[in-house]
Write an enzyme that holds these catalytic residues in place. Structure first.
Site, PDB file in Angstrom:
ATOM      1  N   ARG A  40       0.842  -1.216   0.000  1.00 53.11           N
ATOM      2  CA  ARG A  40       0.000   0.000   0.000  1.00 53.11           C
ATOM      3  C   ARG A  40       0.872   1.260   0.000  1.00 53.11           C
ATOM      4  O   ARG A  40       0.407   2.355  -0.289  1.00 53.11           O
ATOM      5  CB  ARG A  40      -0.949  -0.006   1.196  1.00 53.11           C
ATOM      6  CG  ARG A  40      -1.907   1.172   1.248  1.00 53.11           C
ATOM      7  CD  ARG A  40      -3.136   0.954   2.126  1.00 53.11           C
ATOM      8  NE  ARG A  40      -2.867   0.197   3.312  1.00 53.11           N
ATOM      9  CZ  ARG A  40      -2.264   0.646   4.413  1.00 53.11           C
ATOM     10  NH1 ARG A  40      -1.847   1.904   4.472  1.00 53.11           N
ATOM     11  NH2 ARG A  40      -2.059  -0.141   5.452  1.00 53.11           N
ATOM     12  N   TYR A  92     -15.393  18.624 -14.798  1.00 50.82           N
ATOM     13  CA  TYR A  92     -15.807  17.221 -14.773  1.00 50.82           C
ATOM     14  C   TYR A  92     -16.883  17.032 -13.697  1.00 50.82           C
ATOM     15  O   TYR A  92     -16.664  17.395 -12.537  1.00 50.82           O
ATOM     16  CB  TYR A  92     -14.593  16.333 -14.502  1.00 50.82           C
ATOM     17  CG  TYR A  92     -15.009  14.924 -14.240  1.00 50.82           C
ATOM     18  CD1 TYR A  92     -15.785  14.231 -15.172  1.00 50.82           C
ATOM     19  CD2 TYR A  92     -14.691  14.278 -13.058  1.00 50.82           C
ATOM     20  CE1 TYR A  92     -16.212  12.946 -14.927  1.00 50.82           C
ATOM     21  CE2 TYR A  92     -15.107  12.987 -12.813  1.00 50.82           C
ATOM     22  CZ  TYR A  92     -15.876  12.335 -13.755  1.00 50.82           C
ATOM     23  OH  TYR A  92     -16.316  11.063 -13.509  1.00 50.82           O
TER      24      TYR A  92
HETATM   25  C1  LIG Z   1     -11.316  16.127 -16.519  1.00 47.03           C
HETATM   26  C2  LIG Z   1     -11.524  14.876 -15.698  1.00 47.03           C
HETATM   27  N1  LIG Z   1     -10.965  14.799 -14.487  1.00 47.03           N
HETATM   28  C3  LIG Z   1     -11.143  13.713 -13.706  1.00 47.03           C
HETATM   29  C4  LIG Z   1     -11.920  12.643 -14.119  1.00 47.03           C
HETATM   30  C5  LIG Z   1     -12.129  11.478 -13.197  1.00 47.03           C
HETATM   31  O1  LIG Z   1     -11.235  10.457 -13.508  1.00 47.03           O
HETATM   32  P1  LIG Z   1     -11.532   8.904 -13.248  1.00 47.03           P
HETATM   33  O2  LIG Z   1     -12.732   8.527 -14.033  1.00 47.03           O
HETATM   34  O3  LIG Z   1     -10.256   8.247 -13.677  1.00 47.03           O
HETATM   35  O4  LIG Z   1     -11.775   8.745 -11.785  1.00 47.03           O
HETATM   36  C6  LIG Z   1     -12.498  12.679 -15.389  1.00 47.03           C
HETATM   37  C7  LIG Z   1     -13.310  11.539 -15.855  1.00 47.03           C
HETATM   38  O5  LIG Z   1     -14.024  11.624 -16.845  1.00 47.03           O
HETATM   39  C8  LIG Z   1     -12.302  13.839 -16.190  1.00 47.03           C
HETATM   40  O6  LIG Z   1     -12.862  13.949 -17.417  1.00 47.03           O
END
Ligand SMILES: Cc1ncc(COP(=O)(O)O)c(C=O)c1O
Length: 392
Positions: free
Chosen positions: A47, A104
């Site tokens: 870990r 996101y």
């Molecule tokens: C800009 C952005 N950041 C973070 C993430 C989250 O990543 P993950 O799906 O690997 O957890 C995404 C997922 O679509 C994303 O588009």
């Protein structure tokens, strides 16, 4: 060394006769650690560390411009969301986060939930309005005192707004805030936020870095020793670590990042140009086309200066409402109707199908993650899909 060469040559095993060219996957949960006279075992337990993490972590740190990638490697996490969560934990209890209006939606939902539980206060801003962002960071509107973290994403998912990273970072630091930038859409081959002053960069490695839609993984990168220690401790204690197989696949994907991006960005630029021409001429039923590389994009000049390796591989089209957009998706034969982005295959998605997507994202907006296929095949499929959808 140029990034293209670094991507291919970094993090290889030592050149010895009969040595493998690629580091094998280290499937182990623990490490032999009986060293009575040494300062202490370095790896100890799975870990805390795994040799298969080292390659992609050091390579990503080098790409993002970290001065000593061995001393301060990127930190892989089990997902982009786990990396985001770790970076948000850099804010003290009750701290205030200034975050984009559009970003996101998983990250926005996490901010909502941290706000609802009282862990953090969140203020959402239009990141293209530099003065408004600076005011929000410094003065805090109704809240007390400056923000703990200015959270940025540029270009934003899915609106493709571009933030002035250097100006915002300078102002945020003057106000005493940390700056975290989600660099997933751009990748370090396109822009390097740490060099523009950001404190931490986060990635969904799931997307361009791994590049083949076969891995879920995240990363946080910083060149600050104190922040690195805290992020590392968070990962060890909260436990959202990368599996060795995922780490191996990430490094393998990164080997071809430059080539993949070269093709996908060229495809995206060409499709944006053709779609926008079709919109102006009225030959396709498209209400709007957005791509930072189009001269009409509101932050095109800023994008051209800041995104030195291209304009990214995502573009959006807005159809006349949700039903028209869904009909296009249903009529596409080649584009894969799926969430996510950054893989070799072209994906399409109507973003407002998710409840967490802000209502200011048009209901008919389709996000196109452009892959590395031949651009004419992608174009013909888009045209046929849009025409078939319009006929009904
Ligand atoms: C800009 C952005 N950041 C973070 C993430 C989250 O990543 P993950 O799906 O690997 O957890 C995404 C997922 O679509 C994303 O588009």
């Amino acid at each position: 060394m140029h990034p293209e060469t670094l991507l291919v040559s970094a993090s290889r095993p030592a050149r010895e006769v009969d040595a493998p060219v690629n580091d094998p996957v280290h499937f182990t949960s623990t490490f032999v650690g009986w060293e009575p006279d040494a300062a202490g075992p370095r790896r100890l337990y799975g870990r805390m560390s795994n040799p298969t993490w080292d390659g992609p972590e050091q390579l990503l740190a080098a790409l993002e411009g970290v001065e000593d990638p061995v001393e301060r490697p990127a930190l892989l996490f089990s997902s982009g969301m786990a990396a985001i969560s770790a970076a948000l934990h850099l804010a003290p209890n009750g701290g205030r986060i200034v975050a984009p209006q559009h970003a996101y939606q998983g990250g926005l939902s996490l901010l909502d939930s941290l706000q609802q539980t009282g862990r953090l206060a969140v203020e959402r801003v239009d990141i293209t309005d530099t003065e408004a962002v600076v005011r929000a960071v410094r003065d805090g509107g109704d809240a007390d005192g400056p923000a703990s973290i200015l959270w940025l994403e540029s270009p934003t998912n899915p609106m493709l707004e571009v933030a002035d990273l250097a100006a915002l970072t300078e102002a945020a630091h003057a106000a005493g805030a940390l700056v975290v930038v989600d660099n997933t859409f751009a990748t370090p081959l396109v822009q390097r936020p740490l060099e523009l002053g950001a404190d931490v960069v986060v990635h969904s490695v799931t997307k361009y870095l791994a590049g083949h839609s076969d891995v879920v993984l995240g990363a946080a990168v910083t060149d600050d020793a104190g922040l690195h220690r805290r992020l590392h401790a968070h990962r060890t204690l909260h436990g959202a670590i990368a599996g060795p197989m995922e780490a191996f696949l990430a490094l393998r994907g990164m080997r071809t990042l430059a080539l993949r991006l070269e093709r996908s960005q060229a495809n995206a630029a060409e499709l944006a140009r053709r779609l926008d021409a079709a919109r102006r001429e009225g030959t396709l039923p498209v209400a709007a086309v957005t791509y930072p590389g189009l001269p009409e994009h509101p932050q095109h000049a800023l994008a051209a200066a800041q995104m030195q390796g291209g304009f990214g591989s995502v573009l959006t089209v807005v159809m006349e409402g949700a039903a028209a957009a869904d009909a296009v998706v249903q009529n596409l034969r080649h584009w894969v109707p799926a969430t996510s982005l950054g893989g070799v295959e072209s994906l399409v998605e109507r973003r407002r199908r998710f409840d967490g997507e802000p209502a200011t994202v048009p209901a008919g907006l389709l996000r196109l993650s452009v892959g590395i296929e031949h651009v004419d095949d992608l174009w013909e499929d888009l045209q046929a899909g849009m025409r078939a959808a319009a006929v009904g």
